[in-house]
Design an enzyme around this catalytic site. Structure first.
Site, PDB file in Angstrom:
ATOM      1  N   CYS A 192      35.891 -25.871 -20.095  1.00 34.51           N
ATOM      2  CA  CYS A 192      36.703 -26.397 -21.192  1.00 34.51           C
ATOM      3  C   CYS A 192      36.704 -25.406 -22.365  1.00 34.51           C
ATOM      4  CB  CYS A 192      36.164 -27.756 -21.647  1.00 34.51           C
ATOM      5  SG  CYS A 192      37.182 -28.509 -22.939  1.00 34.51           S
ATOM      6  N   ASP A 216      43.928 -29.459 -21.360  1.00 40.06           N
ATOM      7  CA  ASP A 216      43.904 -28.322 -20.435  1.00 40.06           C
ATOM      8  C   ASP A 216      44.896 -28.542 -19.277  1.00 40.06           C
ATOM      9  OD1 ASP A 216      41.480 -26.046 -19.575  1.00 40.06           O
ATOM     10  OD2 ASP A 216      42.933 -26.696 -18.064  1.00 40.06           O
ATOM     11  N   CYS A 230      41.249 -33.961 -21.342  1.00 40.97           N
ATOM     12  CA  CYS A 230      41.528 -32.750 -22.110  1.00 40.97           C
ATOM     13  C   CYS A 230      42.985 -32.337 -21.884  1.00 40.97           C
ATOM     14  CB  CYS A 230      40.590 -31.627 -21.683  1.00 40.97           C
ATOM     15  SG  CYS A 230      40.802 -30.121 -22.656  1.00 40.97           S
ATOM     16  N   ARG A 285      44.944 -27.644 -16.377  1.00 40.97           N
ATOM     17  CA  ARG A 285      44.400 -27.855 -15.022  1.00 40.97           C
ATOM     18  C   ARG A 285      43.932 -29.285 -14.781  1.00 40.97           C
ATOM     19  NH1 ARG A 285      40.195 -23.106 -15.926  1.00 40.97           N
ATOM     20  NH2 ARG A 285      40.188 -24.225 -17.909  1.00 40.97           N
ATOM     21  N   HIS A 287      35.905 -31.631 -18.488  1.00 40.48           N
ATOM     22  CA  HIS A 287      36.014 -30.701 -17.357  1.00 40.48           C
ATOM     23  C   HIS A 287      35.218 -29.436 -17.641  1.00 40.48           C
ATOM     24  CE1 HIS A 287      38.919 -27.735 -19.153  1.00 40.48           C
ATOM     25  NE2 HIS A 287      39.054 -28.736 -19.994  1.00 40.48           N
TER      26      HIS A 287
HETATM   27 CO    CO Z   1      39.269 -28.654 -22.045  1.00 38.91          CO
END
Ligand code: CO
Length: 208
Positions: A100, A43, A41, A45, A97
């Protein structure tokens, strides 16, 4: 964020690497032979290399919202083809994750404009597994389960492609489904039985 800091960080990183190995960047410049393709992803993190303790040259990376493998997305399909056919990676990982935002958005009723067609693919995962998901009362647990099922379905999408089918048959390519738990930092192996899924879908999706 202080952008100048990024360049200062870069300088310290260069010095760190050279301290360990004087030829570090000379070697890096010679080419890449990563053994792993990581589809994760976007993202902030879910850093690909860092959470696996790997570094430059180790991983070929593709990231998009909710780690999707969509057959008409030229971007992810080019990455898969290049990594499997040309770089000859041995492993392809789909890594989702918990927490998400893409998966969360797909669980809600909202018109998100250009994101709608992208998130539609996650809603389709929900529809495929709606019996299991609707039986979960706890919303947080349902959300986590959808993250996991989405990873599984993206692994299935991977094995629907000709290049992956061929590489599994001829080179023993392995497909993995993982979830990164942002609460603990733990990488969870969903132990996707991709050879079983491949067998199950071959009647319809057999290409190579
Ligand atoms: Co995500």
């Amino acid at each position: 964020m202080d952008i100048d800091k990024v360049f200062k960080n870069n300088q310290s990183w260069i010095e760190e690497k050279l301290e360990l190995n004087q030829n570090y960047f000379e070697d890096l410049g010679k080419g890449q032979t990563p053994e792993l393709l990581f589809i994760g992803c976007s993202d902030s993190r879910v850093t690909a290399e860092e959470l696996m303790g790997l570094g430059p040259g180790d991983v070929f990376v593709h990231r998009n919202i909710a780690n999707m493998v969509i057959s008409i997305d030229l971007n992810v399909m080019s990455v898969i083809n290049y990594a499997v056919d040309h770089l000859k990676v041995n492993h392809v990982v789909v890594c989702g994750h918990y927490e998400c935002g893409g998966v969360k958005a797909a669980m809600q009723s909202a018109d998100l404009g250009i994101l709608n067609p992208w998130l539609r693919n996650i809603r389709d995962v929900y529809r495929i597994h709606n019996k299991e998901l609707n039986a979960i009362d706890n919303e947080e647990k349902k959300y986590e389960r959808l993250v996991e099922l989405n990873v599984k379905e993206q692994c299935v999408n991977l094995i629907k492609t000709a290049v992956v089918q061929k590489a599994i048959r001829t080179k023993g390519l392995q497909v993995h489904g993982w979830v990164f738990d942002v609460h603990t930092g733990k990488l969870i192996d969903l132990k996707i039985n991709f050879t079983k899924y491949l067998k199950d879908i071959m009647e319809i999706y057999h290409l190579d």
